[in-house]
Design a protein around this motif. Structure first.
Motif, PDB file in Angstrom:
ATOM      1  N   VAL A  41       0.981  -0.908   0.376  1.00  0.00           N
ATOM      2  CA  VAL A  41       0.803   0.136  -0.624  1.00  0.00           C
ATOM      3  C   VAL A  41       0.873   1.421   0.149  1.00  0.00           C
ATOM      4  O   VAL A  41       0.738   2.137  -0.895  1.00  0.00           O
ATOM      5  CB  VAL A  41      -0.883   0.155   1.178  1.00  0.00           C
ATOM      6  CG1 VAL A  41      -1.477   1.057   1.147  1.00  0.00           C
ATOM      7  CG2 VAL A  41      -1.581  -1.321   1.327  1.00  0.00           C
ATOM      8  N   LEU A  42       2.170   0.874   0.844  1.00  0.00           N
ATOM      9  CA  LEU A  42       2.711   2.363   1.346  1.00  0.00           C
ATOM     10  C   LEU A  42       3.454   2.148  -0.629  1.00  0.00           C
ATOM     11  O   LEU A  42       3.165   3.624  -0.586  1.00  0.00           O
ATOM     12  CB  LEU A  42       3.582   2.411   2.058  1.00  0.00           C
ATOM     13  CG  LEU A  42       4.534   2.912   2.234  1.00  0.00           C
ATOM     14  CD1 LEU A  42       3.997   4.601   2.774  1.00  0.00           C
ATOM     15  CD2 LEU A  42       5.800   2.899   3.433  1.00  0.00           C
ATOM     16  N   ALA A  43       3.819   1.625  -1.268  1.00  0.00           N
ATOM     17  CA  ALA A  43       4.840   1.560  -2.113  1.00  0.00           C
ATOM     18  C   ALA A  43       3.662   2.237  -3.508  1.00  0.00           C
ATOM     19  O   ALA A  43       3.745   2.898  -4.608  1.00  0.00           O
ATOM     20  CB  ALA A  43       4.760   0.161  -2.502  1.00  0.00           C
ATOM     21  N   GLY A  44       2.032   2.090  -3.475  1.00  0.00           N
ATOM     22  CA  GLY A  44       1.108   2.600  -3.793  1.00  0.00           C
ATOM     23  C   GLY A  44       1.446   3.823  -4.117  1.00  0.00           C
ATOM     24  O   GLY A  44       0.787   4.631  -5.101  1.00  0.00           O
ATOM     25  N   LEU A  45       1.258   4.215  -2.428  1.00  0.00           N
ATOM     26  CA  LEU A  45       1.057   5.905  -2.570  1.00  0.00           C
ATOM     27  C   LEU A  45       1.908   6.508  -3.049  1.00  0.00           C
ATOM     28  O   LEU A  45       1.929   7.608  -3.648  1.00  0.00           O
ATOM     29  CB  LEU A  45       0.866   5.745  -0.923  1.00  0.00           C
ATOM     30  CG  LEU A  45      -0.567   5.551  -0.247  1.00  0.00           C
ATOM     31  CD1 LEU A  45      -0.692   5.643   0.603  1.00  0.00           C
ATOM     32  CD2 LEU A  45      -1.390   5.752  -1.290  1.00  0.00           C
ATOM     33  N   TRP A  46       3.645   6.264  -2.820  1.00  0.00           N
ATOM     34  CA  TRP A  46       4.678   6.982  -3.123  1.00  0.00           C
ATOM     35  C   TRP A  46       4.582   6.799  -4.915  1.00  0.00           C
ATOM     36  O   TRP A  46       4.799   7.458  -5.711  1.00  0.00           O
ATOM     37  CB  TRP A  46       6.017   6.143  -2.788  1.00  0.00           C
ATOM     38  CG  TRP A  46       6.308   6.556  -1.590  1.00  0.00           C
ATOM     39  CD1 TRP A  46       5.629   6.279  -0.477  1.00  0.00           C
ATOM     40  CD2 TRP A  46       7.032   7.885  -1.329  1.00  0.00           C
ATOM     41  NE1 TRP A  46       6.583   6.641   0.429  1.00  0.00           N
ATOM     42  CE2 TRP A  46       6.997   7.840   0.023  1.00  0.00           C
ATOM     43  CE3 TRP A  46       7.661   8.474  -2.096  1.00  0.00           C
ATOM     44  CZ2 TRP A  46       7.607   9.110   0.869  1.00  0.00           C
ATOM     45  CZ3 TRP A  46       8.564   9.929  -1.264  1.00  0.00           C
ATOM     46  CH2 TRP A  46       8.526   9.878  -0.084  1.00  0.00           C
TER      47      TRP A  46
END
Length: 319
Positions: A41-46
């Protein structure tokens, strides 16, 4: 030598545990305390851009650190339950106020406030068996955005426009439908990007088939309900009407109720209900400058969870 109680140990001795708790906090936006879910999820946000990834990261880190510093129950911190509201608060404040140093300073304040509000709401809702959900995010973000115009050193949030009456909604194309399916998921994080929605779904899949299936069914229910109610096709495709349904689907369909056919139908009913409630709250709050945020998810889930013990079919399934 007597060991120091876990909840009293300084944060500096457990940097990896702190980072793991923060990563789980990102995953807990989707109610999943899994490291791989949080990482994806964090990778998607970045991937959505620095203006999304950075405030999400800082918000989660600050709210988690505040929970450590204030001595919050270590179990809830480790599970990421102290970080997810900070993640959303960071995205919402920087997204509304702009990529400005004052916006990041206000984000830090908001994330600490989220930790305090989480404790307060846990005490208030605990006797009723209701979870806090994203209410701290809604309260903190709503209050800070309402206060920002009163302070000259803070950037002003973008004005909230009153939705215009819809007389002839456009037809949904196949492109609109698949875009809405993924955008409903990405809009949980206030992002209109189907690629982000796909990555978030992949993260949920790492938490189990039940979680990703519940999110997918919630997204489909939100899209179908918005179309049936005549919402503008462009708004449906952008995920503006379906993100609360995704959260309700996960909460009731994969986390808070047992896996039974009756509860699955109950979750779909809640997803549809939250979609209609979102439109009502938007129309109610917009003239006052308020933000809908994830209030429809919170209110729908609270209402249906409170009702469940008094509904024989669901009570039998929950027993």
């Amino acid at each position: 030598m007597e060991r120091e109680p876990l909840e009293c140990r300084p944060l500096g001795r457990e940097p990896l545990a702190y980072l793991a708790a923060a990563l789980r906090g990102v995953g807990q936006v989707g109610l999943q305390p899994h490291l791989l879910t949080g990482a994806l999820v964090l990778a998607g946000l970045w991937a959505a851009g620095r203006e999304v990834g950075l405030p999400a990261t800082l918000g989660t880190l600050v709210s988690t650190a505040a929970a450590y510093a204030l001595g919050v129950d270590r179990g809830s911190v480790v599970l990421g339950l102290q970080g997810y509201s900070g993640c959303l608060t960071g995205i919402a404040l920087v997204g509304s106020l702009g990529d400005h140093p004052a916006a990041y300073a206000l984000t830090a304040v908001g994330c600490v406030l989220c930790t305090v509000l989480t404790a307060a709401l846990t005490a208030l809702l605990g006797p009723y068996g209701l979870p806090v959900l994203t209410a701290p995010f809604c309260l903190a973000t709503g209050a800070l955005l309402a206060a920002a115009p009163a302070f000259g050193r803070l950037p002003h949030p973008a004005a909230v426009t009153v939705p215009a009456p819809v007389t002839a909604p456009g037809a949904l194309t196949c492109s609109d439908l698949w875009h809405a399916f993924f955008a409903n998921v990405s809009q949980v994080f206030l992002v209109d990007d189907w690629h982000v929605g796909l990555i978030v779904l992949a993260g949920l899949a790492c938490a189990g088939a039940r979680a990703v299936l519940a999110a997918a069914l919630g997204s489909a229910a939100g899209t179908a309900t918005a179309w049936a109610l005549g919402a503008p096709a462009a708004q449906v495709a952008a995920g503006l009407h379906g993100y609360n349904a995704v959260l309700v689907g996960i909460a009731l369909g994969a986390v808070l109720l047992p896996e039974t056919p009756w509860n699955a139908g109950y979750a779909l009913f809640g997803a549809a209900l939250s979609t209609g409630l979102a439109a009502a709250l938007t129309a109610l709050l917009a003239p006052l400058g308020g933000r809908t945020l994830t209030w429809p998810f919170v209110l729908t889930t609270w209402a249906l969870l409170a009702a469940a013990p008094h509904l024989p079919r669901l009570r039998a399934a929950t027993a």
